[in-house]
Design a protein around this motif. Structure first.
Motif, PDB file in Angstrom:
ATOM      1  N   ALA A   1     -13.251  -8.322   0.283  1.00 35.45           N
ATOM      2  CA  ALA A   1     -12.089  -8.019   1.121  1.00 35.45           C
ATOM      3  C   ALA A   1     -11.881  -6.511   1.195  1.00 35.45           C
ATOM      4  CB  ALA A   1     -10.849  -8.696   0.561  1.00 35.45           C
ATOM      5  N   PRO A   2     -11.610  -5.995   2.376  1.00 32.25           N
ATOM      6  CA  PRO A   2     -11.350  -4.557   2.497  1.00 32.25           C
ATOM      7  C   PRO A   2      -9.898  -4.224   2.174  1.00 32.25           C
ATOM      8  CG  PRO A   2     -11.210  -5.567   4.643  1.00 32.25           C
ATOM      9  CD  PRO A   2     -11.590  -6.673   3.674  1.00 32.25           C
ATOM     10  N   ARG A   3      -9.646  -2.946   2.031  1.00 33.85           N
ATOM     11  CA  ARG A   3      -8.282  -2.455   1.880  1.00 33.85           C
ATOM     12  C   ARG A   3      -7.755  -2.065   3.258  1.00 33.85           C
ATOM     13  NH1 ARG A   3     -11.597  -0.220  -1.496  1.00 33.85           N
ATOM     14  NH2 ARG A   3     -11.557   1.887  -0.603  1.00 33.85           N
ATOM     15  N   GLU A   4      -6.542  -2.460   3.554  1.00 32.37           N
ATOM     16  CA  GLU A   4      -5.924  -2.150   4.851  1.00 32.37           C
ATOM     17  C   GLU A   4      -5.067  -0.901   4.735  1.00 32.37           C
ATOM     18  OE1 GLU A   4      -2.682  -4.145   7.929  1.00 32.37           O
ATOM     19  OE2 GLU A   4      -4.004  -5.465   6.754  1.00 32.37           O
ATOM     20  N   HIS A   5      -5.244   0.023   5.682  1.00 31.52           N
ATOM     21  CA  HIS A   5      -4.489   1.273   5.690  1.00 31.52           C
ATOM     22  C   HIS A   5      -3.805   1.470   7.038  1.00 31.52           C
ATOM     23  CE1 HIS A   5      -6.633   2.537   2.020  1.00 31.52           C
ATOM     24  NE2 HIS A   5      -7.767   2.219   2.626  1.00 31.52           N
ATOM     25  N   ARG A   6      -2.797   2.321   7.065  1.00 28.99           N
ATOM     26  CA  ARG A   6      -2.140   2.727   8.306  1.00 28.99           C
ATOM     27  C   ARG A   6      -2.094   4.253   8.348  1.00 28.99           C
ATOM     28  NH1 ARG A   6       0.156  -1.933  10.781  1.00 28.99           N
ATOM     29  NH2 ARG A   6      -0.841  -3.669   9.669  1.00 28.99           N
ATOM     30  N   LEU A   7      -2.294   4.787   9.545  1.00 30.31           N
ATOM     31  CA  LEU A   7      -2.303   6.231   9.747  1.00 30.31           C
ATOM     32  C   LEU A   7      -1.474   6.552  10.975  1.00 30.31           C
ATOM     33  CD1 LEU A   7      -3.522   9.032   8.966  1.00 30.31           C
ATOM     34  CD2 LEU A   7      -5.434   8.499  10.498  1.00 30.31           C
ATOM     35  N   ASP A   8      -0.467   7.434  10.806  1.00 25.99           N
ATOM     36  CA  ASP A   8       0.337   7.864  11.946  1.00 25.99           C
ATOM     37  C   ASP A   8      -0.456   8.857  12.783  1.00 25.99           C
ATOM     38  OD1 ASP A   8       2.593   6.336  11.353  1.00 25.99           O
ATOM     39  OD2 ASP A   8       3.395   7.867  10.001  1.00 25.99           O
ATOM     40  N   THR A   9      -0.474   8.640  14.096  1.00 24.82           N
ATOM     41  CA  THR A   9      -1.152   9.543  15.019  1.00 24.82           C
ATOM     42  C   THR A   9      -0.186   9.899  16.144  1.00 24.82           C
ATOM     43  OG1 THR A   9      -2.021   8.043  16.725  1.00 24.82           O
ATOM     44  CG2 THR A   9      -3.186   8.078  14.609  1.00 24.82           C
ATOM     45  N   PRO A  10      -0.501  10.914  16.958  1.00 28.27           N
ATOM     46  CA  PRO A  10       0.370  11.239  18.094  1.00 28.27           C
ATOM     47  C   PRO A  10       0.530  10.092  19.087  1.00 28.27           C
ATOM     48  CG  PRO A  10      -1.122  13.056  17.631  1.00 28.27           C
ATOM     49  CD  PRO A  10      -1.574  11.910  16.780  1.00 28.27           C
ATOM     50  N   ASP A  11      -0.393   9.120  19.053  1.00 30.50           N
ATOM     51  CA  ASP A  11      -0.348   8.001  19.998  1.00 30.50           C
ATOM     52  C   ASP A  11       0.023   6.687  19.348  1.00 30.50           C
ATOM     53  OD1 ASP A  11      -1.154   9.466  22.377  1.00 30.50           O
ATOM     54  OD2 ASP A  11      -3.124   9.618  21.433  1.00 30.50           O
ATOM     55  N   GLY A  12       0.646   6.769  18.173  1.00 31.06           N
ATOM     56  CA  GLY A  12       1.072   5.550  17.502  1.00 31.06           C
ATOM     57  C   GLY A  12       0.282   5.271  16.237  1.00 31.06           C
ATOM     58  N   GLU A  13       0.644   4.209  15.572  1.00 37.63           N
ATOM     59  CA  GLU A  13       0.044   3.870  14.282  1.00 37.63           C
ATOM     60  C   GLU A  13      -1.359   3.306  14.458  1.00 37.63           C
ATOM     61  OE1 GLU A  13       2.185   2.215  10.446  1.00 37.63           O
ATOM     62  OE2 GLU A  13       1.648   0.562  11.775  1.00 37.63           O
ATOM     63  N   LEU A  14      -2.262   3.813  13.647  1.00 38.60           N
ATOM     64  CA  LEU A  14      -3.660   3.377  13.642  1.00 38.60           C
ATOM     65  C   LEU A  14      -3.895   2.560  12.386  1.00 38.60           C
ATOM     66  CD1 LEU A  14      -6.705   5.750  14.312  1.00 38.60           C
ATOM     67  CD2 LEU A  14      -6.826   3.812  12.772  1.00 38.60           C
ATOM     68  N   CYS A  15      -4.346   1.328  12.554  1.00 39.32           N
ATOM     69  CA  CYS A  15      -4.708   0.485  11.412  1.00 39.32           C
ATOM     70  C   CYS A  15      -6.212   0.582  11.177  1.00 39.32           C
ATOM     71  CB  CYS A  15      -4.309  -0.964  11.684  1.00 39.32           C
ATOM     72  SG  CYS A  15      -4.789  -2.113  10.368  1.00 39.32           S
TER      73      CYS A  15
END
Length: 290
Positions: free
Chosen positions: A4-18
Motif C-alpha cells: 500500500a502506498p502513502r497518500e499525500h496532499r500538496l497545495d498548489t496555485p491551482d488547488g490541492e494535488l493528491c
C-alpha cells in the motif's frame, strides 16, 4: 514493493494535488508515473508491485482526477502538466525516471522540457501525440458543450466498487485488462457521493468530456525540441481507428519516436492502447531496466 502506498496532499496555485508514494528517496533514481485521461494514480498499483523491492515511486492524481482538485472544466494538457510542477520541484535533486501513459505521456514531455534537470529518462507509453501537420491544420475537435460529448453520459454513480467491476468485467476494453488492475480502477476510482447514497466516479464524466474537447488543441512540438533527456516510446498495435474514442489500436503517430530521437522505439503489437492495464509486469520490467 510495499503493498500500500502513502497518500499525500500538496497545495498548489491551482488547488490541492493528491499524490501517492511507495518507498523512500535514495541514491537511486525515483519513478514518476502519470496516468491517462479519466483514470487515477492507483491504476499503477500492479505495475509498482512488479518493480524490484526498495525502489521509490511517485504517482499523482492529475487535476480533475482521483482525489486532486476538481475545477469546473479542464483546459488543454499544458495546464494539466503545469499543475504537477510543484510536485516535480519537491523532488529537486532526486533524478526521476518518468513513465506516462496516454495523456500522462504527453504531459511528461512538457514536464521534461520545463524541468530538464529533474529527469534522467522518460518513457512515453502510447502518448497520444499526433503528427505535426495535425496541429498545423486546425484538425482539433470542434468546441461544443462538454455535456453533449458521449463521455459526459458515462454512468457515474455505483452502489459499490465491486458492482462497478462486475459490470465492466465482460465489456471491452476492460475485459482485456488484468482483473487485479480492473479491481484497482474501480476500488480507488470512486468517492463517496455527496448525498451519502452510494459512490461516484472520482473523475466526473463532465470533466473527462472536457478533456476530450480540449486535449488536442495545443501543439506539443513547441516544446518537444527542448526535451534533452533520453526518450523511450512504446506504442500499441496500429490499425484504422473507428473514431476518437476507439482505443483498441494506437492513437500515437508511428513516426514520433524517430522524430524525437528516441533511444527505444517499440511497438507492442499484441496490446491495445491500454498497455499498463494489460501488461503491467512487462512495463515494470522495462522501467526497471532503464
Amino acid at each position: 514493493m510495499d503493498a500500500a502506498p502513502r497518500e499525500h496532499r500538496l497545495d498548489t496555485p491551482d488547488g490541492e494535488l493528491c499524490w501517492f508514494e511507495w518507498g523512500a528517496p535514495s541514491d537511486r533514481p525515483s519513478f514518476l508515473l502519470l496516468h491517462a485521461t479519466g483514470f487515477h494514480a492507483r491504476l499503477w498499483d500492479q505495475l509498482v508491485a512488479a518493480l524490484p523491492p526498495g525502489v521509490h515511486v511517485i504517482a499523482p492524481d492529475h487535476r480533475g482526477h482521483g482525489r486532486s482538485a476538481k475545477p469546473s472544466t479542464l483546459a488543454d494538457w499544458t495546464a494539466t502538466a503545469d499543475f504537477l510542477l510543484p510536485l516535480i520541484d519537491r523532488f529537486a535533486g532526486n533524478p526521476l525516471t518518468g513513465g506516462g501513459h496516454s495523456m500522462g505521456g504527453y504531459v511528461l514531455t512538457r514536464l521534461a522540457a520545463l524541468r530538464p534537470a529533474a529527469f534522467r529518462h522518460i518513457v512515453l507509453v502510447d502518448p497520444v501525440i499526433m503528427p505535426p501537420t495535425f496541429y498545423e491544420g486546425g484538425n482539433a475537435p470542434e468546441i461544443v458543450d462538454p455535456a453533449e460529448h458521449p463521455v459526459a453520459r458515462r454512468r457515474s454513480r455505483w452502489d459499490s466498487w465491486e458492482a462497478m467491476a462486475a459490470h465492466f468485467s465482460a465489456r471491452p476494453p476492460y475485459s482485456h485488462w488484468q482483473p487485479a488492475v480492473l479491481a484497482d480502477y474501480c476500488r480507488y476510482g470512486l468517492l463517496p457521493a455527496p448525498d451519502g447514497e452510494g459512490w461516484e466516479l472520482a473523475c466526473p464524466p463532465h470533466l473527462e468530456a472536457s478533456v476530450y474537447q480540449n486535449a488536442l488543441r495545443t501543439d506539443p512540438y513547441g516544446w518537444l525540441g527542448a526535451v534533452t533527456v533520453p526518450v523511450s516510446v512504446i506504442r500499441a498495435r496500429t490499425g484504422e481507428r473507428e473514431g476518437n474514442l476507439d482505443f483498441s489500436v494506437s492513437p500515437t503517430w508511428p513516426e514520433l519516436g524517430a522524430t524525437v530521437g528516441a533511444v527505444r522505439d517499440e511497438q507492442w503489437a499484441e496490446l491495445s492502447h491500454f498497455i499498463p492495464m494489460e501488461a503491467p509486469a512487462r512495463l515494470a520490467d522495462l522501467l526497471a531496466g532503464i
